[in-house]
Design an enzyme around this catalytic site. Sequence first.
Site, mmCIF file in Angstrom:
data_model
loop_
_atom_site.group_PDB
_atom_site.id
_atom_site.type_symbol
_atom_site.label_atom_id
_atom_site.label_comp_id
_atom_site.label_asym_id
_atom_site.label_seq_id
_atom_site.Cartn_x
_atom_site.Cartn_y
_atom_site.Cartn_z
ATOM 1 N N ASP A 193 48.724 43.974 45.155
ATOM 2 C CA ASP A 193 49.524 42.795 45.668
ATOM 3 C C ASP A 193 50.963 43.807 44.640
ATOM 4 O OD1 ASP A 193 49.315 41.036 46.495
ATOM 5 O OD2 ASP A 193 48.300 40.633 45.842
ATOM 6 N N LYS B 282 51.184 44.643 49.562
ATOM 7 C CA LYS B 282 51.371 43.333 49.318
ATOM 8 C C LYS B 282 52.082 43.343 49.219
ATOM 9 C CE LYS B 282 47.599 39.258 49.458
ATOM 10 N NZ LYS B 282 48.004 39.060 48.818
ATOM 11 N N GLU C 169 46.578 31.880 54.349
ATOM 12 C CA GLU C 169 45.971 31.445 52.702
ATOM 13 C C GLU C 169 46.334 30.007 53.461
ATOM 14 O OE1 GLU C 169 46.811 32.603 49.159
ATOM 15 O OE2 GLU C 169 45.563 31.003 48.691
ATOM 16 N N ASP D 99 46.757 39.866 42.800
ATOM 17 C CA ASP D 99 47.382 39.325 41.493
ATOM 18 C C ASP D 99 47.144 37.703 41.376
ATOM 19 O OD1 ASP D 99 48.851 37.941 42.783
ATOM 20 O OD2 ASP D 99 50.849 37.707 42.795
ATOM 21 N N SER D 100 46.143 37.449 41.584
ATOM 22 C CA SER D 100 44.934 36.188 40.884
ATOM 23 C C SER D 100 44.379 36.589 40.139
ATOM 24 C CB SER D 100 43.870 36.131 42.274
ATOM 25 O OG SER D 100 43.024 37.684 42.935
ATOM 26 N N GLU E 10 54.008 38.738 49.759
ATOM 27 C CA GLU E 10 54.352 37.557 49.775
ATOM 28 C C GLU E 10 55.402 37.090 50.772
ATOM 29 O OE1 GLU E 10 53.537 34.615 47.086
ATOM 30 O OE2 GLU E 10 51.595 35.329 46.667
HETATM 31 O O1 KIV Z 1 45.575 37.482 44.857
HETATM 32 C C1 KIV Z 1 45.040 37.298 45.507
HETATM 33 O O2 KIV Z 1 43.458 37.320 45.469
HETATM 34 C C2 KIV Z 1 44.893 36.612 47.213
HETATM 35 C C3 KIV Z 1 44.614 36.790 48.094
HETATM 36 C C4 KIV Z 1 43.908 35.138 47.372
HETATM 37 C C5 KIV Z 1 44.894 37.399 49.241
HETATM 38 O O3 KIV Z 1 46.563 36.825 47.571
#
Ligand code: KIV
Length: 262
Positions: A87, A117, A186, A48-49, A119
């Site tokens: 994510d 994924k 992280e 989600d970056s 968090e």
């Molecule tokens: O959103 C993302 O790109 C991430 C990575 C930095 C692990 O969660």
Amino acid sequence: MNALKPVTAATLLRARQCDEKTVWLTAYDAVSASIAEAAGAEVLLVGDSIGMVCLGFDSTLPVTLDHMIHHTAAVVRGRKHAWVVCDLPFGTYQQSPEQAFASSVRVLQETGCDAVKIEGGEHMAATIRFLAERGIAVVAHIGLTPQSVKKFGSYGKRGKDYAERTQLLKDAEAVSSAGAVSLVLENIPADLAAEITGAVDIPTVGIGAGISCNAQVLVWNDLLGISESNPPFAPAYARVRDIMTNAISRWVADVKSGRFPE
Ligand code: KIV
């Protein structure tokens, strides 16, 4: 690792058992997926970056499930054998295990990716167990968790004092026993990441977490030098932003001066 065979959660576990490092990289579309895979990345993380590095948001909080599905489907179309992880964005899994299940079903059915994924540590363990018991491969993510930036107030290092270290160890053990297949660490101290890697049975994936993790992950835009600035733990291996700017500005100059087209 045999690069031509589809990568699975079991492949990643075997690599850990053989002390073989695994390479993860974020990807956000079919082009980045195929380039990353051709260069040797075994796991493509649709992070989600994307909200911050591609969509122009100032945090990951505005990213929606529809954004993630749109981009993850493109990454899946661009990969041949890499394992693709999507994510789950903010607000699409924290409410209840059932909400997380419904979001994961949409992601898996509408994109064809391999894992989701989420968090969070100990407090997400019940949700991870709920998903794992229903056949979903879940990657957990602890340490700096950008979806909680409003709570922590910064993207700074986590696990710096005794209380935070102890909690992160508990988080790692909780998500691992709940059935997570991998664990992203992280921006935590390298020695803590080493301790966590020794304490759990699943592969750890480090970003700003030192060399002891079983895998490393970086954000595509940071690695390639496309971002305007990088976090301190993410080195740029090229200056692609400068290469792109230079090519476009030479073309602009050629159009303006009448040299293009020839
Ligand atoms: O959103 C993302 O790109 C991430 C990575 C930095 C692990 O969660």
